[in-house]
Design a protein around this motif. Structure first.
Motif, PDB file in Angstrom:
ATOM      1  N   LYS A 109     138.358  50.464  63.867  1.00 31.97           N
ATOM      2  CA  LYS A 109     139.985  49.927  63.241  1.00 31.97           C
ATOM      3  C   LYS A 109     140.858  50.423  64.378  1.00 31.97           C
ATOM      4  N   VAL A 110     141.773  49.512  64.523  1.00 35.65           N
ATOM      5  CA  VAL A 110     142.879  49.731  65.793  1.00 35.65           C
ATOM      6  C   VAL A 110     143.940  50.518  64.983  1.00 35.65           C
ATOM      7  N   VAL A 111     144.434  51.443  65.727  1.00 34.41           N
ATOM      8  CA  VAL A 111     145.532  52.522  65.169  1.00 34.41           C
ATOM      9  C   VAL A 111     146.585  52.072  66.169  1.00 34.41           C
ATOM     10  N   ARG A 112     147.694  51.726  65.347  1.00 36.36           N
ATOM     11  CA  ARG A 112     149.076  51.500  66.015  1.00 36.36           C
ATOM     12  C   ARG A 112     149.980  52.681  65.789  1.00 36.36           C
ATOM     13  N   GLU A 113     150.856  52.599  66.923  1.00 36.35           N
ATOM     14  CA  GLU A 113     151.671  54.010  67.033  1.00 36.35           C
ATOM     15  C   GLU A 113     152.851  53.424  65.976  1.00 36.35           C
ATOM     16  N   PRO A 114     153.657  54.422  65.306  1.00 36.91           N
ATOM     17  CA  PRO A 114     154.584  54.035  64.626  1.00 36.91           C
ATOM     18  C   PRO A 114     155.859  53.490  65.610  1.00 36.91           C
ATOM     19  N   SER A 115     155.944  53.894  66.626  1.00 34.07           N
ATOM     20  CA  SER A 115     157.018  53.241  67.489  1.00 34.07           C
ATOM     21  C   SER A 115     156.798  51.673  67.961  1.00 34.07           C
ATOM     22  N   GLN A 116     155.383  51.330  67.955  1.00 35.83           N
ATOM     23  CA  GLN A 116     155.295  50.019  68.113  1.00 35.83           C
ATOM     24  C   GLN A 116     155.645  49.070  66.797  1.00 35.83           C
ATOM     25  N   THR A 117     155.355  49.729  65.714  1.00 41.07           N
ATOM     26  CA  THR A 117     155.478  48.948  64.452  1.00 41.07           C
ATOM     27  C   THR A 117     156.955  48.842  64.312  1.00 41.07           C
ATOM     28  N   THR A 118     157.971  49.807  64.638  1.00 45.62           N
ATOM     29  CA  THR A 118     159.412  49.972  64.358  1.00 45.62           C
ATOM     30  C   THR A 118     159.958  48.832  65.264  1.00 45.62           C
ATOM     31  N   GLN A 119     159.289  48.894  66.742  1.00 43.08           N
ATOM     32  CA  GLN A 119     159.793  47.788  67.776  1.00 43.08           C
ATOM     33  C   GLN A 119     159.494  46.464  67.124  1.00 43.08           C
ATOM     34  N   ARG A 120     158.198  46.148  66.421  1.00 41.66           N
ATOM     35  CA  ARG A 120     157.897  44.849  65.995  1.00 41.66           C
ATOM     36  C   ARG A 120     158.812  44.452  64.852  1.00 41.66           C
TER      37      ARG A 120
END
Length: 92
Positions: A2-13
Motif C-alpha cells: 500500500k502506498v502511503v501519501r502525505e497529508p500535504s500532498q492530498t491537500t495540494q491535490r
C-alpha cells in the motif's frame, strides 16, 4: 503493498482541483455573458439597407399592378403583350 501519501500532498491535490473547478465555472459564466449580450443586441440599420415595411409596400403595389393587367411578364418586357391595341407589327 500500500502506498502511503502525505497529508500535504492530498491537500495540494484538493487545492489544485478546486482552482480548476473555479476556473471552469468562471469560463462558463463568461461565455454565457458574451452569448447573452450578443443575442440581445438589435440589428444595426445601415444606410441604404432594405427596410421591411417599405419592401412589403412595394411588393404589394407590384402585385396590384400585375393583377390589373394580367400580364406581369409583358410588363417586365420578357414576353410581348397580347393586349388589344398593340401597335407594333409582328416581326418575321
Amino acid at each position: 503493498m500500500k502506498v502511503v501519501r502525505e497529508p500535504s500532498q492530498t491537500t495540494q491535490r484538493v487545492k489544485v482541483g478546486m482552482v480548476g473547478l473555479a476556473a471552469v465555472v468562471l469560463l462558463i459564466a463568461l461565455a454565457s455573458a458574451i452569448i447573452g449580450t450578443a443575442t440581445r443586441e438589435r440589428p444595426i440599420g445601415t444606410a441604404g439597407s432594405a427596410r421591411a415595411d417599405v419592401v412589403a409596400n412595394i411588393a404589394a403595389m407590384n402585385a396590384a399592378e400585375a393583377a390589373s393587367t394580367g400580364e406581369p411578364l409583358a410588363e417586365l418586357g420578357i414576353t410581348p403583350s397580347t393586349i388589344e391595341g398593340n401597335t407594333q407589327a409582328p416581326r418575321h
